[in-house]
Every structure is written in structure tokens, then in C-alpha cells.
Design a protein around this motif. Structure first.
Motif, PDB file in Angstrom:
ATOM      1  N   SER A 271       0.847  -1.205   0.000  1.00  0.00           N
ATOM      2  CA  SER A 271       0.000   0.000   0.000  1.00  0.00           C
ATOM      3  C   SER A 271       0.876   1.246   0.000  1.00  0.00           C
ATOM      4  O   SER A 271       0.574   2.224  -0.697  1.00  0.00           O
ATOM      5  CB  SER A 271      -0.906   0.028   1.227  1.00  0.00           C
ATOM      6  N   ILE A 272       1.948   1.203   0.762  1.00  0.00           N
ATOM      7  CA  ILE A 272       2.857   2.357   0.804  1.00  0.00           C
ATOM      8  C   ILE A 272       3.525   2.535  -0.564  1.00  0.00           C
ATOM      9  O   ILE A 272       3.694   3.652  -1.049  1.00  0.00           O
ATOM     10  CB  ILE A 272       3.876   2.184   1.954  1.00  0.00           C
ATOM     11  N   ASP A 273       3.846   1.418  -1.208  1.00  0.00           N
ATOM     12  CA  ASP A 273       4.428   1.518  -2.557  1.00  0.00           C
ATOM     13  C   ASP A 273       3.498   2.214  -3.535  1.00  0.00           C
ATOM     14  O   ASP A 273       3.949   2.908  -4.435  1.00  0.00           O
ATOM     15  CB  ASP A 273       4.719   0.116  -3.116  1.00  0.00           C
ATOM     16  N   TRP A 274       2.197   1.987  -3.376  1.00  0.00           N
ATOM     17  CA  TRP A 274       1.237   2.538  -4.342  1.00  0.00           C
ATOM     18  C   TRP A 274       0.733   3.918  -3.956  1.00  0.00           C
ATOM     19  O   TRP A 274      -0.057   4.513  -4.674  1.00  0.00           O
ATOM     20  CB  TRP A 274       0.045   1.584  -4.515  1.00  0.00           C
ATOM     21  N   LEU A 275       1.170   4.437  -2.781  1.00  0.00           N
ATOM     22  CA  LEU A 275       0.713   5.782  -2.385  1.00  0.00           C
ATOM     23  C   LEU A 275       1.386   6.821  -3.270  1.00  0.00           C
ATOM     24  O   LEU A 275       2.609   6.815  -3.430  1.00  0.00           O
ATOM     25  CB  LEU A 275       1.117   6.045  -0.928  1.00  0.00           C
ATOM     26  N   ALA A 276       0.553   7.695  -3.835  1.00  0.00           N
ATOM     27  CA  ALA A 276       1.118   8.708  -4.748  1.00  0.00           C
ATOM     28  C   ALA A 276       1.666   9.874  -3.939  1.00  0.00           C
ATOM     29  O   ALA A 276       0.932  10.758  -3.533  1.00  0.00           O
ATOM     30  CB  ALA A 276       0.034   9.184  -5.704  1.00  0.00           C
ATOM     31  N   ASN A 277       2.937   9.838  -3.642  1.00  0.00           N
ATOM     32  CA  ASN A 277       3.607  10.951  -2.958  1.00  0.00           C
ATOM     33  C   ASN A 277       4.946  11.149  -3.646  1.00  0.00           C
ATOM     34  O   ASN A 277       5.447  10.221  -4.282  1.00  0.00           O
ATOM     35  CB  ASN A 277       3.869  10.613  -1.482  1.00  0.00           C
ATOM     36  N   ASP A 278       5.514  12.326  -3.468  1.00  0.00           N
ATOM     37  CA  ASP A 278       6.797  12.519  -4.149  1.00  0.00           C
ATOM     38  C   ASP A 278       7.968  12.115  -3.244  1.00  0.00           C
ATOM     39  O   ASP A 278       8.974  12.797  -3.168  1.00  0.00           O
ATOM     40  CB  ASP A 278       6.924  13.967  -4.669  1.00  0.00           C
ATOM     41  N   TRP A 279       7.797  10.985  -2.554  1.00  0.00           N
ATOM     42  CA  TRP A 279       8.889  10.479  -1.723  1.00  0.00           C
ATOM     43  C   TRP A 279       9.983   9.900  -2.623  1.00  0.00           C
ATOM     44  O   TRP A 279       9.676   9.325  -3.676  1.00  0.00           O
ATOM     45  CB  TRP A 279       8.379   9.351  -0.812  1.00  0.00           C
TER      46      TRP A 279
END
Ligand code: FMN
Length: 316
Positions: A271-279
Motif C-alpha cells: 500500500s505504501i508503494d502505491w501511495l502517490a507521494n513525491d517520496w
């Protein structure tokens, strides 16, 4: 998928619009031993949509008994596993190893139908054992002849395991061999892939496994697309967050707090992999790794609140 698409995950898949979900594989022998945890965890159903349980067995009598027990439990459909490449399973001649022994495979199909007592039975298989034995069409014709309701074909052979790319075009050999509905499977991770897989195989539907982990809403997106519904919109970050929390809670209910938190980790990570953030990749790795260390729900939920609000920090 064993170890991934458990009842907690399937609930989220249905929530976001998956047309049908299938339980993880359960061994006929295990069912026959009447282990209550198997029925409670693996076969559990939300009561929404068709209740489909997948059965694996290496002996026809285990398949028959397993199917009888599932029919008694009230499932809507039984799916026979002839796709699993795991040596543990194929070593015991079940899963995709059955494709190497067509006579035994046919006996297993017969046994499933006998045990199911009139319930619909479907079959999941690969293209064949290896490139010299692409016998999915032959098994499909047998399955159709004896009365199975549906087939799913993963576009790889057993000997390919998960290597290379699924060959959707090769699935057309099975589609063209029968009038039964055939579902194409393997490496489908977007509506574009679904379109290509359908176009190349001529199949009637698609089945998605790995790429739905961490983003179960993608199944709803594909369903909406294939049904021609144009009003699908991606869930908000708040909905995705709520879904993950519900899945974690369900996982703890299913397995107990300690094991439940451990089992759901791969879903939290994905889920964290698919979160759209500019990390950056490093930040994302740090967040994943921190999220997977919690052994109590309260601090995990607190951490995830901050991650989804993009106000996270990872203590040194
Ligand atoms: C960890 C793992 C477990 C799996 N377990 C099952 C299973 O229990 N039953 C089954 O039919 N296929 C199982 N599969 C195969 C998948 O259902 C699917 O056929 C395969 O991964 C290709 O599709 P995908 O690219 O959409 O994942 C499993 C795959 C993986 C990676």
C-alpha cells in the motif's frame, strides 16, 4: 493467492468492485481433517458475491471429500487448482503437476464434480507443464465434456514458474478449443493490460493476482472499464487509508493480534508503494520498513495516520 488473498484482502477487493474473488487454495486433505481454522480463515466469505473456494488435491478421494465438505458448507462454486507451481504442491503431484499426468488430472476433475454434487466447478490451470507439453486445450475439452462451468488459464507453463512474460496469445489455444468461458491470467496490472490480454487471447474475462496487492481498487477499475462504466474514479487517499485500516483490523480478528499484524505486513508495504507521494525511493523504503516493525496496533495506526497525511517521520 496463498498467503496474500486471504479473507481480509478479499473483503477489500469486493469493497472496491471486484466482480468475483476466489479463496486461497485449500488442500482437500486439510479440509477432511476438519481443521476449524482452515474453514474460518481460508474459506471465509463476506456474504457478498459468489462464494468460490479453491481446492487442491493429489488424490481423487481427497478432492472428492474436500468438494463434499465445501458443498455442505454452502459454497457457491468450487475451483480446482492445477496452476500452482510450488514444489511442495507439485512434489505431491497436485497443482500444476497434474498437467503432466493428464489421466490423473481428469480423475481429479471427475472427483471434484462428484463431490460437488451439482455445484458449479471451475478449473484454474497453466498453459501446460512445459513448452513441449502445452496441454491446457486438451484438459479444457475434457473439462467442458464433463460439465465444468469455467476455466482460467495463466499464460505460463509450470516450468516457467513466474519468469518472463505471460503469453496471453497462447491462451487463445484454449479459448478456441472450447465453448466454455475462459478467463486469461498473468501479468495484468492495468486496464490497458486487461484490454491487451483480452484482445490477444480472445478470452471472456481477466483474472488478476499480484498487482492487486496494495491497491485492491484496481480490480474495480478494470471491472468498470470492461463493463463500459465510465464513472469510475480512483478512491481518495482517505478511502485508501480507511481500507488499509479495515484490512489490518480484519487480519487481527482472523489470526490474533501478533500473527495478524505480521501477516498483513506485505499489504501495508505494498500500500505504501502505491501511495502517490513525491517520496524518494529511500524515503519510501524507510516508511515501509518502519511500518513493518510495529507489534502493537495503536502505534501502527498512529504511524499510518501520519504517513497518509504525509506528516511521517522515522525515528532514528
Ligand atoms: C505467492 C503466490 C501464491 C499463489 N497462490 C495461488 C493459489 O493459491 N491458487 C492459485 O490458483 N494460484 C495461486 N497463485 C498464482 C496466481 O493466482 C496467478 O495465477 C499468478 O500469480 C499470475 O497472475 P498475476 O500475474 O496476476 O499474479 C499464486 C501466486 C503467488 C505469487
Amino acid at each position: 493467492m496463498s498467503g496474500s488473498t486471504d479473507a481480509a484482502f478479499r473483503r477489500q477487493a469486493v469493497r472496491f468492485g471486484a466482480e468475483a474473488v476466489v479463496s486461497e487454495m485449500v488442500a482437500g486433505e486439510t479440509l477432511a481433517m476438519a481443521r476449524p481454522d482452515v474453514v474460518r480463515r481460508t474459506c471465509r466469505h463476506e456474504g457478498k458475491g459468489r462464494w468460490i473456494v479453491q481446492l487442491a488435491a493429489r488424490r481423487p478421494e481427497d478432492m472428492r471429500r474436500g468438494a463434499e465438505l465445501l458443498a455442505e458448507a454452502g459454497v457457491d462454486q468450487i475451483d480446482i487448482n492445477m496452476g500452482c507451481p510450488s514444489r511442495q504442491v507439485t512434489g505431491g503431484q497436485s497443482g500444476s503437476a497434474l498437467m503432466k499426468e493428464p489421466d490423473l488430472a481428469k480423475a481429479i476433475i471427475d472427483a471434484a464434480l462428484e463431490g460437488a454434487g451439482g455445484l458449479p466447478v471451475s478449473l484454474k490451470m497453466r498453459l501446460g507443464w512445459d513448452s513441449d507439453m502445452l496441454n491446457a486445450p486438451e484438459l479444457a475439452q475434457y473439462a467442458e465434456h464433463v460439465g465444468l462451468c469455467m476455466l482460467a488459464v495463466h499464460g505460463r507453463t509450470r516450468c516457467q514458474y513466474y519468469k518472463g512474460q505471460a503469453d496471453w496469445a497462447r491462451v487463445s489455444d484454449t479459448v478456441n478449443a472450447v465453448a466454455l468461458p475462459v478467463v486469461v491470467n498473468g501479468d495484468i496490472g492495468s486496464v490497458e493490460d486487461a484490454d491487451k490480454a483480452l484482445q490477444q487471447s480472445g478470452a471472456h474475462g481477466v483474472m488478476v493476482g499480484r498487482s492487486a496487492v496494495g491497491r485492491p481498487w484496481m480490480l474495480g477499475e478494470i471491472s468498470a472499464h470492461l463493463a463500459g462504466r465510465t464513472n469510475w474514479s480512483e478512491p481518495s487517499a482517505a478511502e485508501k487509508h480507511e481500507s488499509l485500516i479495515e484490512q489490518i483490523e480484519d487480519s487481527m480478528t482472523l489470526y490474533g493480534t501478533c500473527l495478524g499484524l505480521r501477516i498483513v505486513r506485505k499489504h501495508i508495504s505494498a500500500s505504501i508503494d502505491w501511495l502517490a507521494n513525491d517520496w524518494s525511493d529511500t524515503e519510501r523504503r524507510e516508511i515501509r520498513s518502519a511500518a513493518c516493525k510495529f507489534v502493537e496496533p495503536a502505534p501502527l495506526f498512529d504511524f499510518l495516520n501520519r504517513v497518509y497525511a504525509d506528516k511521517w517521520s522515522v525515528a532514528a
